[in-house]
Motif scaffolding. Sequence first.
Motif, mmCIF file in Angstrom:
data_model
loop_
_atom_site.group_PDB
_atom_site.id
_atom_site.type_symbol
_atom_site.label_atom_id
_atom_site.label_comp_id
_atom_site.label_asym_id
_atom_site.label_seq_id
_atom_site.Cartn_x
_atom_site.Cartn_y
_atom_site.Cartn_z
ATOM 1 N N ARG A 57 3.064 -14.886 2.070
ATOM 2 C CA ARG A 57 1.924 -14.694 1.181
ATOM 3 C C ARG A 57 1.571 -13.208 1.068
ATOM 4 N NH1 ARG A 57 -4.054 -17.629 1.679
ATOM 5 N NH2 ARG A 57 -5.002 -16.524 -0.084
ATOM 6 N N LYS A 58 1.549 -12.516 2.191
ATOM 7 C CA LYS A 58 1.256 -11.086 2.162
ATOM 8 C C LYS A 58 2.345 -10.338 1.395
ATOM 9 C CE LYS A 58 0.329 -7.118 5.168
ATOM 10 N NZ LYS A 58 0.277 -6.626 6.573
ATOM 11 N N TRP A 59 3.568 -10.753 1.572
ATOM 12 C CA TRP A 59 4.698 -10.137 0.869
ATOM 13 C C TRP A 59 4.517 -10.272 -0.651
ATOM 14 C CZ3 TRP A 59 8.457 -6.881 0.620
ATOM 15 C CH2 TRP A 59 9.599 -7.096 -0.159
ATOM 16 N N ALA A 60 4.161 -11.470 -1.104
ATOM 17 C CA ALA A 60 3.960 -11.685 -2.537
ATOM 18 C C ALA A 60 2.785 -10.852 -3.049
ATOM 19 C CB ALA A 60 3.726 -13.165 -2.809
ATOM 20 N N GLU A 61 1.696 -10.793 -2.294
ATOM 21 C CA GLU A 61 0.519 -10.037 -2.715
ATOM 22 C C GLU A 61 0.832 -8.551 -2.816
ATOM 23 O OE1 GLU A 61 -2.364 -11.064 0.201
ATOM 24 O OE2 GLU A 61 -2.952 -12.949 -0.778
ATOM 25 N N GLN A 62 1.555 -8.023 -1.813
ATOM 26 C CA GLN A 62 1.879 -6.600 -1.849
ATOM 27 C C GLN A 62 2.823 -6.264 -2.992
ATOM 28 O OE1 GLN A 62 3.110 -4.900 1.859
ATOM 29 N NE2 GLN A 62 1.143 -5.296 2.866
ATOM 30 N N ASN A 63 3.741 -7.173 -3.300
ATOM 31 C CA ASN A 63 4.632 -6.942 -4.428
ATOM 32 C C ASN A 63 3.871 -6.879 -5.738
ATOM 33 O OD1 ASN A 63 7.814 -6.947 -4.299
ATOM 34 N ND2 ASN A 63 7.095 -8.101 -2.519
ATOM 35 N N GLU A 64 2.899 -7.785 -5.904
ATOM 36 C CA GLU A 64 2.121 -7.792 -7.140
ATOM 37 C C GLU A 64 1.287 -6.518 -7.272
ATOM 38 O OE1 GLU A 64 2.070 -9.895 -9.881
ATOM 39 O OE2 GLU A 64 3.927 -10.352 -8.822
ATOM 40 N N THR A 65 0.673 -6.124 -6.171
ATOM 41 C CA THR A 65 -0.131 -4.902 -6.189
ATOM 42 C C THR A 65 0.724 -3.690 -6.522
ATOM 43 O OG1 THR A 65 -1.662 -5.820 -4.561
ATOM 44 C CG2 THR A 65 -1.648 -3.430 -4.816
ATOM 45 N N TRP A 66 1.867 -3.620 -5.870
ATOM 46 C CA TRP A 66 2.746 -2.474 -6.081
ATOM 47 C C TRP A 66 3.335 -2.475 -7.485
ATOM 48 C CZ3 TRP A 66 3.406 2.175 -4.722
ATOM 49 C CH2 TRP A 66 4.586 2.855 -4.998
ATOM 50 N N TYR A 67 3.740 -3.646 -7.970
ATOM 51 C CA TYR A 67 4.331 -3.705 -9.309
ATOM 52 C C TYR A 67 3.350 -3.184 -10.356
ATOM 53 C CZ TYR A 67 6.287 -5.346 -13.653
ATOM 54 O OH TYR A 67 6.783 -5.378 -14.931
ATOM 55 N N SER A 68 2.106 -3.603 -10.258
ATOM 56 C CA SER A 68 1.107 -3.195 -11.247
ATOM 57 C C SER A 68 0.959 -1.681 -11.301
ATOM 58 C CB SER A 68 -0.248 -3.835 -10.924
ATOM 59 O OG SER A 68 -0.167 -5.236 -10.986
ATOM 60 N N ALA A 69 0.981 -1.050 -10.134
ATOM 61 C CA ALA A 69 0.810 0.404 -10.089
ATOM 62 C C ALA A 69 2.109 1.136 -10.427
ATOM 63 C CB ALA A 69 0.312 0.820 -8.703
ATOM 64 N N ALA A 70 3.221 0.655 -9.854
ATOM 65 C CA ALA A 70 4.471 1.406 -9.941
ATOM 66 C C ALA A 70 5.137 1.277 -11.297
ATOM 67 C CB ALA A 70 5.424 0.956 -8.836
ATOM 68 N N ASP A 71 5.140 0.093 -11.881
ATOM 69 C CA ASP A 71 5.842 -0.020 -13.150
ATOM 70 C C ASP A 71 5.091 0.688 -14.266
ATOM 71 O OD1 ASP A 71 8.169 -1.091 -14.587
ATOM 72 O OD2 ASP A 71 6.633 -2.119 -15.756
ATOM 73 N N ALA A 72 3.767 0.731 -14.170
ATOM 74 C CA ALA A 72 3.009 1.506 -15.150
ATOM 75 C C ALA A 72 3.373 2.982 -15.075
ATOM 76 C CB ALA A 72 1.513 1.318 -14.896
ATOM 77 N N ARG A 73 3.754 3.427 -13.903
ATOM 78 C CA ARG A 73 4.044 4.834 -13.679
ATOM 79 C C ARG A 73 5.495 5.188 -13.990
ATOM 80 N NH1 ARG A 73 1.016 8.695 -10.448
ATOM 81 N NH2 ARG A 73 -0.735 7.283 -10.405
ATOM 82 N N TYR A 74 6.413 4.314 -13.566
ATOM 83 C CA TYR A 74 7.833 4.655 -13.654
ATOM 84 C C TYR A 74 8.553 3.958 -14.806
ATOM 85 C CZ TYR A 74 6.334 5.931 -8.984
ATOM 86 O OH TYR A 74 5.626 6.437 -7.937
ATOM 87 N N ARG A 75 7.993 2.860 -15.338
ATOM 88 C CA ARG A 75 8.466 2.206 -16.561
ATOM 89 C C ARG A 75 9.940 1.809 -16.494
ATOM 90 N NH1 ARG A 75 5.360 6.633 -18.280
ATOM 91 N NH2 ARG A 75 7.173 7.810 -18.960
ATOM 92 N N ALA A 76 10.312 1.110 -15.441
ATOM 93 C CA ALA A 76 11.719 0.758 -15.253
ATOM 94 C C ALA A 76 12.051 -0.677 -15.633
ATOM 95 C CB ALA A 76 12.117 0.986 -13.789
#
Length: 469
Positions: A57-76
């Motif tokens: 559960r923590k793994w899924a939550e951290q992935n969602e948090t990171w995806y929201s921030a990182a993909d907006a920044r790096y656009r991959a």
Amino acid sequence: MAAAPRPRPSDPATSLGDYAENAGIAYPDDRPELPDLLALPLAERCDLHDRGEWDDRKWAEQNETWYSAADARYRAVTSRRGPGSGTPLIRIGVKDTIDVAGLPTSLGLRHYRHHPAASARALSRLDGAEDLVIGKVVSTELNIGVGSGCVNPCFPHIDPAGSSTGSGVSVAAGLCDLAMGTDVLGSVRWPAGHCGTVGLRMTHDPGLLHGIFPLSPPMDAVGWVARTAEDLAFLWQRLGLRALLGQAGQPVPARYRVGVPTDVRDGSCDPEMLETLDLACAALSDDGHELTDLRVGDDLWGRRGDAWQLCARQAWDGYRQWRHWITVPVHRSTEQALEVGARVTDAEYVEILDAMHSCRQANATRFGDGMHAWLLPLDPSPPPDLRTGSPAATTIPAPGEADYDRRIGYTPIASFAGLPAIAVPARLSRVNRAPLGVQIVGPPGSEERLIDLARRVQLRLKPPELRPA
């Protein structure tokens, strides 16, 4: 003949580990920090999971948090499976020219989609790998356009380059652990090298190309990007990537014999890239391996420009067949690359194909006398700095243009001969803090050896864990 003792650079520039402190290039102060579970070494993450000490559960939550921030920044990422599908322990991103059932393929085009019923053969052949795909990652337009819209996570001043741009960026950004791409003339090796990650071009195998958009079928090859050679070695075993070789693979020796092409010292290679080569040579020598000077020969070295001409002509031929799919104009850089191919005559085309056939017939003798691999710079020059220049107008160099000998580079050596090759970052440029790398080329089916050699280079040079923050 054995090579003379190699010079060891008196100043090995800056190690990759010094980048965060010394580069002077950073995102704003609100930049996101990689969550703790995503920052764990891959083998440690899987070990915790296998021991039942993993918090899904923590793994899924951290992935969602990171995806929201990182993909907006790096656009991959171009398309993504929703969080309802779960977050796999090992996350795979797939280049947007490779079919994945359930995800659209857009070929890097703004207004094109197709929805494949089945995944590409190279992906479906790996047991369980399709369930690990988290989404599709950016490709340049039709594999040959300039620019991708991605931002290099750890080196934002450096263009990620190559058509498999999203493969390099998504791994460097921590959005996936392994990215699948394609490598025609360096399309996996460049993004990996420019992002400070490791990129493997596999042996050319037409049987693996079903479900993959063709650019130059005789040179197209499946490729993989991982954060480090250690990660790639781990994933090679964990995911059974050996199954793609269609053979048992070659045993990994305790001591390698590595050829170092003297062709790179013909004046076209920048001093910093030669220093990087010497640094990697010293690392392998210190690890107990034998290094030997050799000449690649004109039947391969002299054909690097022909590899580009072949790619351009086949891209043009293909475009004439499927351009009715495209409802909006392609980018000018794509047009210019296609125009290079349109100028390759039928006689030149046939001659290049004949030369390629002869070249590949000689592969069995290129690695004779116990030679396991070749070591050479990834490119003649450091990656260009976006702050001081602009990308080339087209990805395809044309004969007669300025700097042609440098632009054709060294990556076509493996491509023209159909050989596997791996790109490994070795240090940072003193000039622009770009990651400088080497590539290791081997005979057909030698992927495991290349990964092992890359791992040994990185262990000796001690690259850090790159963090997109």
